[in-house]
Design an enzyme around this catalytic site. Sequence first.
Site, PDB file in Angstrom:
ATOM      1  N   THR A 126      41.662  39.974  40.676  1.00  0.00           N
ATOM      2  CA  THR A 126      40.947  40.728  39.498  1.00  0.00           C
ATOM      3  C   THR A 126      40.797  42.237  40.323  1.00  0.00           C
ATOM      4  OG1 THR A 126      38.828  41.707  38.546  1.00  0.00           O
ATOM      5  CG2 THR A 126      38.880  39.089  39.850  1.00  0.00           C
ATOM      6  N   ASP A 127      40.399  43.167  39.993  1.00  0.00           N
ATOM      7  CA  ASP A 127      39.351  44.095  40.939  1.00  0.00           C
ATOM      8  C   ASP A 127      38.070  43.474  40.450  1.00  0.00           C
ATOM      9  OD1 ASP A 127      38.687  44.672  38.327  1.00  0.00           O
ATOM     10  OD2 ASP A 127      38.777  46.561  38.336  1.00  0.00           O
ATOM     11  N   GLU A 128      37.740  42.948  40.434  1.00  0.00           N
ATOM     12  CA  GLU A 128      36.552  42.735  40.662  1.00  0.00           C
ATOM     13  C   GLU A 128      36.008  42.103  41.702  1.00  0.00           C
ATOM     14  OE1 GLU A 128      34.546  40.862  37.051  1.00  0.00           O
ATOM     15  OE2 GLU A 128      35.568  42.233  35.249  1.00  0.00           O
ATOM     16  N   TYR A 150      31.635  35.102  38.529  1.00  0.00           N
ATOM     17  CA  TYR A 150      33.154  34.968  38.011  1.00  0.00           C
ATOM     18  C   TYR A 150      33.828  35.319  38.696  1.00  0.00           C
ATOM     19  CZ  TYR A 150      37.334  37.448  36.407  1.00  0.00           C
ATOM     20  OH  TYR A 150      38.363  38.167  36.051  1.00  0.00           O
ATOM     21  N   LYS A 154      36.957  33.610  41.971  1.00  0.00           N
ATOM     22  CA  LYS A 154      38.258  34.877  41.361  1.00  0.00           C
ATOM     23  C   LYS A 154      37.907  34.562  43.131  1.00  0.00           C
ATOM     24  CE  LYS A 154      40.798  35.723  38.642  1.00  0.00           C
ATOM     25  NZ  LYS A 154      41.780  34.381  38.056  1.00  0.00           N
TER      26      LYS A 154
END
Length: 335
Positions: A126-128, A150, A154
């Site tokens: 994810t971009d996060e 989270y 990831k």
Amino acid sequence: MKKYFITGGCGFIGSNFIRYIFNHDDSAVIINLDKLTYAGNLKNLAEFNNSERYFFYQGDICDSKIVKEIFKKHKPDYLINFAAETHVDRSLGEPDDFIQTDIFGAFNLLETAREFGLERFIQISTDEVYGSIEKGSFSETDALMPRNPYSASKAGADRLAYSYFATYDLPVIITRASNNYGPYQFPEKLIPLFVTNAIEDKKLPVYGDGKNVRDWLYVDDHCEAIQYIIDSGKVGEIYNIGGGNELTNIQITDLILKETNKPESLKQFIRDRLGHDRRYSLNCEKLTNIGWRPKHDFHKAMKFTIDWYKQNGDWWKPLKSGEYLKYYKKHYKEL
Ligand SMILES: NC(=O)c1ccc[n+]([C@@H]2O[C@H](COP(=O)([O-])OP(=O)(O)OC[C@H]3O[C@@H](n4cnc5c(N)ncnc54)[C@H](O)[C@@H]3O)[C@@H](O)[C@H]2O)c1
């Protein structure tokens, strides 16, 4: 005949991906392993129940026995790991499952893939994982600075997947997409939560000053990009996947109120999320350079999405009751 082993296929993106593959490949076989957590829903894929090319297993990606059985029985060509705990808010209160599923689960899949072999292992990151950026955009080589449990879990899986390429030559590719929107998204995430709340004349709880920026990617574009990367991406590489639509949460809220013909008074600012990342932004040149860019116009796809939730109350209304409602009331206690 290509065989896809999909994990987390009963969730939002996984179910859209399965539909995308069946719509574009008449001979593809899909094996879906999903634990059916609160976010997994068999209704998302009910139309494929009788297909001879679709196999569903209820199980946990952390369970090596079931993962091995699937490899032995189906000999998949591709594994696409969508399975994860995905809601940042939940990770702030109860991070345990995030660490278990997102990191240990990915490890278990990588280990089994190494034992049995396959064509491609796609880790959906994810971009996060990059963390927040005030100006400019993150490229694939930038440092990862995840700021909540989270995104940290990831990031752990993302790097673990890379290590299996670097150490064992496992044909891993990692994708980092921005915020997705579209049909079948669990109504705790911003867009389906706000659309369904607006439909029900409930408040739309905007965190902080509402000026946090996210890039929005239509889920079908994301699915197409994953397939493109399976076919044309290079092993050991990371690909950012963005929609090119950066908007503040206030802009999203106003658009939803306008499209649902609901008053401004439904917008309610609430205490900010802990550690709330201010802005995510991706540089997607690496993917455009190999020939893929998103096709959907943001406003048209948002209108389609809002209409889908208007027409599919039977799908989301049961999800917004029971345990979910208890969680929601506890979480948004200011409302
Ligand atoms: N939604 C987004 O905007 C977005 C953006 C970028 C990346 N991603 C990533 O894409 C993937 C899918 O996201 P989503 O929004 O569809 O998530 P989701 O929460 O809608 O679905 C997750 C699915 O995984 C299943 N699952 C959870 N734990 C499991 C386990 N231990 N074993 C097997 N199945 C399990 C759930 O039952 C559910 O079906 C995730 O890896 C997420 O990090 C999501």
